[in-house]
Design a protein around this motif. Structure first.
Motif, PDB file in Angstrom:
ATOM      1  N   THR A   1      -5.749   2.562  -4.651  1.00  0.00           N
ATOM      2  CA  THR A   1      -5.388   1.250  -4.097  1.00  0.00           C
ATOM      3  C   THR A   1      -5.163   0.209  -5.182  1.00  0.00           C
ATOM      4  O   THR A   1      -4.766  -0.906  -4.888  1.00  0.00           O
ATOM      5  CB  THR A   1      -6.479   0.752  -3.137  1.00  0.00           C
ATOM      6  N   GLY A   2      -5.428   0.555  -6.438  1.00  0.00           N
ATOM      7  CA  GLY A   2      -5.177  -0.375  -7.529  1.00  0.00           C
ATOM      8  C   GLY A   2      -3.697  -0.382  -7.887  1.00  0.00           C
ATOM      9  O   GLY A   2      -2.923   0.479  -7.477  1.00  0.00           O
ATOM     10  N   SER A   3      -3.261  -1.347  -8.661  1.00  0.00           N
ATOM     11  CA  SER A   3      -1.851  -1.420  -9.041  1.00  0.00           C
ATOM     12  C   SER A   3      -1.739  -1.966 -10.457  1.00  0.00           C
ATOM     13  O   SER A   3      -2.536  -2.791 -10.888  1.00  0.00           O
ATOM     14  CB  SER A   3      -1.076  -2.309  -8.068  1.00  0.00           C
ATOM     15  N   ALA A   4      -0.721  -1.471 -11.165  1.00  0.00           N
ATOM     16  CA  ALA A   4      -0.458  -1.956 -12.510  1.00  0.00           C
ATOM     17  C   ALA A   4       0.268  -3.290 -12.423  1.00  0.00           C
ATOM     18  O   ALA A   4       1.108  -3.502 -11.538  1.00  0.00           O
ATOM     19  CB  ALA A   4       0.382  -0.936 -13.263  1.00  0.00           C
ATOM     20  N   LEU A   5      -0.058  -4.190 -13.328  1.00  0.00           N
ATOM     21  CA  LEU A   5       0.543  -5.516 -13.327  1.00  0.00           C
ATOM     22  C   LEU A   5       1.392  -5.692 -14.569  1.00  0.00           C
ATOM     23  O   LEU A   5       1.003  -5.297 -15.672  1.00  0.00           O
ATOM     24  CB  LEU A   5      -0.543  -6.592 -13.280  1.00  0.00           C
ATOM     25  N   SER A   6       2.549  -6.319 -14.397  1.00  0.00           N
ATOM     26  CA  SER A   6       3.422  -6.588 -15.534  1.00  0.00           C
ATOM     27  C   SER A   6       2.830  -7.696 -16.393  1.00  0.00           C
ATOM     28  O   SER A   6       1.952  -8.457 -15.952  1.00  0.00           O
ATOM     29  CB  SER A   6       4.808  -6.998 -15.041  1.00  0.00           C
ATOM     30  N   GLU A   7       3.334  -7.794 -17.606  1.00  0.00           N
ATOM     31  CA  GLU A   7       2.872  -8.861 -18.505  1.00  0.00           C
ATOM     32  C   GLU A   7       3.199 -10.227 -17.931  1.00  0.00           C
ATOM     33  O   GLU A   7       2.410 -11.172 -18.032  1.00  0.00           O
ATOM     34  CB  GLU A   7       3.523  -8.696 -19.878  1.00  0.00           C
ATOM     35  N   GLY A  17     -10.254  -5.734   4.194  1.00  0.00           N
ATOM     36  CA  GLY A  17      -8.892  -5.905   3.709  1.00  0.00           C
ATOM     37  C   GLY A  17      -8.144  -4.586   3.657  1.00  0.00           C
ATOM     38  O   GLY A  17      -8.298  -3.729   4.514  1.00  0.00           O
ATOM     39  N   LYS A  18      -7.321  -4.420   2.614  1.00  0.00           N
ATOM     40  CA  LYS A  18      -6.539  -3.195   2.458  1.00  0.00           C
ATOM     41  C   LYS A  18      -7.191  -2.222   1.494  1.00  0.00           C
ATOM     42  O   LYS A  18      -6.624  -1.177   1.168  1.00  0.00           O
ATOM     43  CB  LYS A  18      -5.130  -3.556   1.974  1.00  0.00           C
ATOM     44  N   ALA A  19      -8.383  -2.547   1.025  1.00  0.00           N
ATOM     45  CA  ALA A  19      -9.076  -1.684   0.069  1.00  0.00           C
ATOM     46  C   ALA A  19      -9.788  -0.555   0.797  1.00  0.00           C
ATOM     47  O   ALA A  19     -10.229  -0.697   1.928  1.00  0.00           O
ATOM     48  CB  ALA A  19     -10.083  -2.510  -0.733  1.00  0.00           C
ATOM     49  N   THR A  20      -9.911   0.577   0.119  1.00  0.00           N
ATOM     50  CA  THR A  20     -10.748   1.681   0.584  1.00  0.00           C
ATOM     51  C   THR A  20     -12.003   1.689  -0.277  1.00  0.00           C
ATOM     52  O   THR A  20     -11.928   1.945  -1.484  1.00  0.00           O
ATOM     53  CB  THR A  20     -10.018   3.034   0.469  1.00  0.00           C
TER      54      THR A  20
END
Length: 396
Positions: free
Chosen positions: A248-254, A334-337
């Motif tokens: 459920t995590g996501s990479a973030l751009s600079e 929320g949307k987290a597991t």
């Protein structure tokens, strides 16, 4: 300067168990060279989404095994009046003049020092834990997706591209979307702080708290906490609680990261400052090499305990559908597991009790402590539709 900026200018006066299950070998305190007395009056400011649930479990476990008294939310609530400022009257059993009745306060609150000092004695040790605002906001967006600032946005990137389109500073849940750490510390999360005011904010936190930890360096933080509280190693061993499934995590751009730092400029100032003091404290208190030795001992102990307690050993965290004992299911939000644990079957009673404490989610553990401290009132508040499940004396 208003109350939301600096609250009270009074400062916190400085402060001057059970072992693990009998089936586990003993561990010495390798860093302890001078005798000291364990601190048993502790305030933990539970900052949201910063590994604070795991720290809370450590405090629950220590307090319960050492027969300490918790400052619990009134009427069995899960938070101390949050998101309103903390008031002493929000503590069950509080009356003026009985501060010595409480040992530990660690539930969510919006910090107001003068009110906390009414509840806790002057020798109390104050600490908190911080998280890089970039990862904190990404986590908050998932966990608090139902909040008014986040719910209309399809993604965190969309929210940050036009915050004014989604964000209403007067909304009662706006703090989840902007400067959440500053809000928890009691400051105005929407404040347009000058450089001077920012410096006063940092100085206030420095004077009010004895120790600021970092969730990104959790094991090092636990070693620092152990040393500061004069606790033994077994008292700070833990399993991660309220943690998200990795998918459920996501990479973030600079670019996104820079927008987060700008949007959360108060949190970024807090984190940058106390990131520096964190490493300075390691350097002057024990040194980097000694710290790494302590961390290795902690890792070994955690691995040992995971193999003893958890089905699956070190990688024992599982999704809610895989939990055998649903009474140990963490709150899904929320949307987290949110992950939990299955204990190994066939544990002896002493070991099972220890392991159970370490995997019990905060809401269930808090209710258990409330039942222990206020049994009669708990019977009126918690009226289960079916008989409660009891694990070796701990009621779910």
């Amino acid at each position: 300067m208003d109350r939301e900026l600096l609250q009270s200018k009074s400062t916190v006066p400085r402060a001057g168990g059970d072992a693990l299950a009998h089936s586990l070998p003993a561990v010495s305190n390798s860093s302890r060279t001078v005798a000291c007395r364990p601190k048993t009056h502790v305030v933990f400011l539970k900052v949201h989404k910063s590994a604070s649930s795991t720290v809370m479990n450590i405090l629950f476990h220590f307090g319960e095994t050492h027969h300490l008294t918790f400052a619990l939310p009134i009427n069995g609530a899960s938070q101390l009046g949050y998101p309103h400022y903390f008031l002493a009257e929000s503590v069950e059993g509080f009356t003026l003049g009985n501060a010595s009745a409480f040992n530990i306060i660690c539930h969510h609150m919006r910090f107001l020092q003068a009110q906390v000092q009414k509840v806790m004695p002057s020798s109390t040790f104050y600490f908190s834990i911080l998280r890089n605002p970039i990862r904190l906001m990404e986590s908050s967006f998932v966990y608090y997706k139902g909040s008014s600032p986040f719910s209309p946005a399809q993604s965190l990137e969309e929210f940050l591209s036009q915050p004014a389109r989604f964000y209403n500073s007067s909304a009662p849940d706006s703090h989840y979307a902007k400067n959440l750490m500053a809000f928890d510390f009691g400051f105005n999360h929407n404040g347009n702080f000058s450089a001077k005011h920012m410096q006063l904010m940092l100085q206030y936190i420095k004077e009010a708290f004895d120790l600021l930890l970092l969730s990104e360096y959790f094991d090092k933080s636990m070693v620092l906490l152990k040393e500061a509280l004069c606790w033994d190693l077994d008292s700070i061993v833990s399993f991660p609680l309220n943690s998200r499934e990795g998918s459920t995590g996501s990479a973030l751009s600079e670019s996104t990261a820079e927008k987060i730092k700008s949007w959360n400029r108060l949190d970024w100032a807090i984190y940058r400052h106390f990131n520096r003091t964190f490493w300075q404290r390691i350097d002057w208190s024990m040194g980097r090499e000694h710290m790494q030795q302590e961390v290795r001992v902690l890792w070994e102990r955690q691995e040992q305990l995971a193999k003893t307690c958890l089905q699956g050993g070190e990688r024992g965290s599982i999704g809610p559908r895989e939990l055998r004992d649903k009474s140990l299911a963490p709150l899904q939000h929320g949307k987290a597991t949110i992950l939990g644990y299955n204990l190994k079957p066939g544990l002896d009673k002493v070991t099972e009790r220890l392991c159970l404490r370490m995997v019990t989610p905060e809401l269930q553990y808090s209710r258990s402590l409330y039942r222990r401290q206020f049994p009669e009132k708990a019977q009126q508040i918690y009226k289960p539709a079916h008989p409660p499940r009891i694990h070796n004396g701990i009621m779910d």
